[in-house]
Structure formats: C-alpha cells, structure tokens
Design an enzyme around this catalytic site. Structure first.
Site, PDB file in Angstrom:
ATOM      1  N   TYR A   1       0.752  -1.053   0.043  1.00  0.00           N
ATOM      2  CA  TYR A   1      -0.350  -0.252  -0.262  1.00  0.00           C
ATOM      3  C   TYR A   1       1.021   1.252   0.184  1.00  0.00           C
ATOM      4  O   TYR A   1       0.905   2.114  -0.579  1.00  0.00           O
ATOM      5  CB  TYR A   1      -0.826   0.058   1.252  1.00  0.00           C
TER       6      TYR A   1
ATOM      7  N   ARG B   1      -7.507   8.783  17.350  1.00  0.00           N
ATOM      8  CA  ARG B   1      -6.119   8.585  16.906  1.00  0.00           C
ATOM      9  C   ARG B   1      -5.610   9.091  15.978  1.00  0.00           C
ATOM     10  O   ARG B   1      -6.762  10.015  15.071  1.00  0.00           O
ATOM     11  CB  ARG B   1      -6.278   6.974  15.302  1.00  0.00           C
TER      12      ARG B   1
ATOM     13  N   SER C   1     -16.668  -2.733  14.917  1.00  0.00           N
ATOM     14  CA  SER C   1     -16.775  -3.295  16.248  1.00  0.00           C
ATOM     15  C   SER C   1     -16.552  -2.496  16.810  1.00  0.00           C
ATOM     16  O   SER C   1     -15.234  -1.816  16.282  1.00  0.00           O
ATOM     17  CB  SER C   1     -15.752  -4.851  16.501  1.00  0.00           C
TER      18      SER C   1
ATOM     19  N   PHE D   1       7.280  -7.670   7.280  1.00  0.00           N
ATOM     20  CA  PHE D   1       5.626  -8.033   8.153  1.00  0.00           C
ATOM     21  C   PHE D   1       5.333  -7.345   9.585  1.00  0.00           C
ATOM     22  O   PHE D   1       6.164  -6.176  10.349  1.00  0.00           O
ATOM     23  CB  PHE D   1       6.210  -9.487   9.130  1.00  0.00           C
TER      24      PHE D   1
ATOM     25  N   ASN E   1      -1.152   6.293  11.648  1.00  0.00           N
ATOM     26  CA  ASN E   1      -2.279   5.755  11.273  1.00  0.00           C
ATOM     27  C   ASN E   1      -2.721   6.427   9.723  1.00  0.00           C
ATOM     28  O   ASN E   1      -3.400   7.559   9.273  1.00  0.00           O
ATOM     29  CB  ASN E   1      -4.109   6.125  11.592  1.00  0.00           C
TER      30      ASN E   1
ATOM     31  N   HIS F   1      -7.219  -2.609   9.754  1.00  0.00           N
ATOM     32  CA  HIS F   1      -7.165  -1.180   9.811  1.00  0.00           C
ATOM     33  C   HIS F   1      -8.552  -0.459   9.567  1.00  0.00           C
ATOM     34  O   HIS F   1      -9.505  -0.996   8.491  1.00  0.00           O
ATOM     35  CB  HIS F   1      -6.598  -0.490   8.803  1.00  0.00           C
TER      36      HIS F   1
ATOM     37  N   TYR G   1       6.153  -6.425  16.856  1.00  0.00           N
ATOM     38  CA  TYR G   1       6.352  -5.800  16.090  1.00  0.00           C
ATOM     39  C   TYR G   1       6.816  -4.389  16.105  1.00  0.00           C
ATOM     40  O   TYR G   1       7.793  -3.992  15.573  1.00  0.00           O
ATOM     41  CB  TYR G   1       4.587  -5.819  15.106  1.00  0.00           C
TER      42      TYR G   1
ATOM     43  N   ARG H   1      -9.399  -4.226  24.049  1.00  0.00           N
ATOM     44  CA  ARG H   1      -8.240  -4.305  23.734  1.00  0.00           C
ATOM     45  C   ARG H   1      -7.111  -3.995  24.852  1.00  0.00           C
ATOM     46  O   ARG H   1      -6.874  -3.109  24.718  1.00  0.00           O
ATOM     47  CB  ARG H   1      -7.570  -4.477  22.157  1.00  0.00           C
TER      48      ARG H   1
END
Length: 323
Positions: free
Chosen positions: A14, A218, A203, A75, A169, A186, A140, A278
């Site tokens: 991307y 964000r 969600s 990754f 973001n 995302h 990560y 989360r």
C-alpha cells in the site's frame, strides 16, 4: 534534487506503491523489490522495474548504479507478531540486516526507512514527540525499534545517510493505489467494507475511554502526504546522520467520528457493535510532526477526515474492498 536511481523494497504494498509512484512522477528511476507475500503486482506503478524477490536477497540486485534505498518490506500485523514473534524478528530484523550489508557492499549510501509509532508503545503524554520513551508493547514495534538502532549504528560506523519515518495511522488512496490487506485490520477500510456489504457491522473496541465520546482517538494521515515526506527525506539525508521524524496529521479523530464521517461520505448506515477494550490500546495517540516540518519542510496538506475517507471510498468501490 536531481533524478536518483532508487530501490523500493516492499513497493508492491500500500504505502510502498504510492511512494514508488510519486518517485516516478518526480523524475526518479525506480526498481521495486517485493516477494508479493502481502503485496500485489498491480500495486507496482507503471514505469517501475519489478523484481519478485525477498529483501534478504537484495545483494543479488543492488549495485553501484543505485543512489538510495527506500525500505518498506516488513511483516506488520501486531496480533500476528504476538503469536509468531520469531517470524517477525527473522524477517523484519534479519532481512534489514542483510539489506544493510548489501548496501555497504554496493556502496549505496542513502536510506529512508519505514518505521512506526508502535516503537513508542503507550504514551505518557500527547502529542507524541520523537523524544518520547520508546517502549514497544508488541514484537512488531520491537522489531521496528531494533531496526532503527541498527540504522543508527550504520550511520555512525559507515557514514550511511538515513532517515526513519515513524508513521501513525495511514489512510486514503492515491489514484489506483489503496489499502488491500487480507485480512484487513485498519479501521477506515473495515468501516468501508461494512458499507460495501462485505461485513455486517464494525466492532467498537471500548466506549468508556476518557475521550469526548468514549472511543479511542487516533491520528490519521493521508497516504499521499506520507509519500511526499519520503521524497523530502531523500533530499534531507546526510552522511553519518540518522534522522528520526514522526509523521502524523496532528489532529485526533475518534472511532465514532470515523464511523460518522464514513456514513456521511458513503450514504450507508454502517452498523456498529460494542466490543471489549483491546489490551494495550491507549485512549489517545496523536503525533507531533514539528520535527518533520522543521527539518524536512513537510506539512500534511490533506488533513480533512472527510477527504481522507472519500479517497478511500472511491478506491474501495472501484476494487470491491481493495481485494
């Protein structure tokens, strides 16, 4: 800045694809190196030479004709990195180690690295500056931080000219280049998948944060603005220096603001469902990009959330969710 011969690792992804396109438009020569494990051949811009291969194999392709490397290959799924950390250390860190060795051998002296705000972890204060403590909360982010350290050592020891750009973001689209991750993680493309009928609802992970509407806030940056920063970074890289810059919009948008904006842009209801928080999700994550403005001359020009979502929506409709 005169035309440069650039290798773009991960240029079928991307962000890498948009940067490769902008490099070509600016008069540079571009070779894309990508193993297509997560990238797409269609994302490689017309006019770029394409090599299907791993970043670990860069020594086969780099030679003295190259002026710079822009390194995106990695990754990048946080959850996957927690489940399979060894793969992230092997690929992100081991692969970059091989790339740096290949650059030294070939005499390629400039590097722009795709870093991440995940190197900071949970912030003590916002907006986040580059002086904030780097305490990644997942493998990560830890691998990206390790690469930043590796690059700094190469600059000090071997005179490499390097800029690490720490993104927040990234969203939106640029022409035929947009998000097409599988699986998608995302928020904006997930919301648009609901509008396309590919998901039943979005969600909302936690609605009791200390923010105006209770949902996480964000910083969203348009991918075209992000690409411009990479071109400026090429011109700003100096031998022996490792410059680290945050890239962000400077404005925060909540999860519910994104959903409301997408409803207005798409004309679809976009149902939402509540979900538990989360682990590790900070309430607010917003960047200070003042260093990028001062040292690179960069400021985001596409800061309006509606415009960012509209560009992503046009791409999503054209490609049915970017798949």
């Amino acid at each position: 800045m005169n035309g440069m011969n650039c290798l773009v690792t991960g240029g079928a992804g991307y962000i890498g694809g948009v940067v490769a396109a902008r490099l070509l438009e600016a008069g540079h020569t571009v070779t894309v190196l990508d193993d297509l494990s997560t990238g797409h051949r269609a994302a490689v811009p017309e006019g770029a030479r394409f090599i299907e291969g791993r970043v670990q194999d860069a020594a086969r392709h780099l030679d003295g004709s190259y002026d710079a490397v822009l390194h995106f290959a990695a990754f990048s799924q946080v959850g996957e990195s927690v489940a399979r950390p060894e793969e992230y250390w092997r690929n992100n860190v081991g692969g970059t180690l091989e790339l740096l060795a290949a650059m030294r051998e070939a005499g390629v002296r400039a590097l722009v690295f795709s870093s991440t705000a995940a190197t900071y972890g949970e912030p003590d204060a916002v907006p986040l500056t580059e002086d904030a403590p780097a305490r990644p909360t997942n493998p990560y982010g830890a691998t990206k931080l390790a690469v930043d350290h590796m690059i700094g050592d190469q600059c000090a020891a071997h005179g490499l000219a390097a800029v690490s750009l720490r993104y927040f973001n990234v969203a939106g689209a640029y022409g035929r280049h947009g998000e097409r991750h599988d699986p998608e993680s995302h928020l904006i493309p997930i919301v648009l998948q609901v509008a396309l009928g590919e998901r039943e609802a979005v969600s909302v992970y936690g609605d009791d944060y200390p923010t105006p509407d209770g949902t996480c806030v964000r910083d969203y940056i348009h991918v075209a603005d992000l690409a411009e920063a990479h071109l400026l970074a090429l011109g700003a890289a100096r031998p022996g220096d490792h410059l680290i810059c945050n890239l962000g919009n400077g404005d925060g948008f909540s999860v519910r603001e994104v959903i409301r904006t997408a409803r207005a842009v798409t004309g679809h209801p976009i149902p939402e469902t509540p979900a538990p928080r989360r682990a590790g999700d900070p309430a607010v994550l917003v960047a200070s990009a003042e260093r990028a403005h001062t040292l690179l001359g960069w400021r985001p020009e596409r800061r309006d959330l509606s415009g960012i979502v509209a560009d992503a929506w046009e791409f999503a409709r054209r490609t049915r969710g970017g798949r």
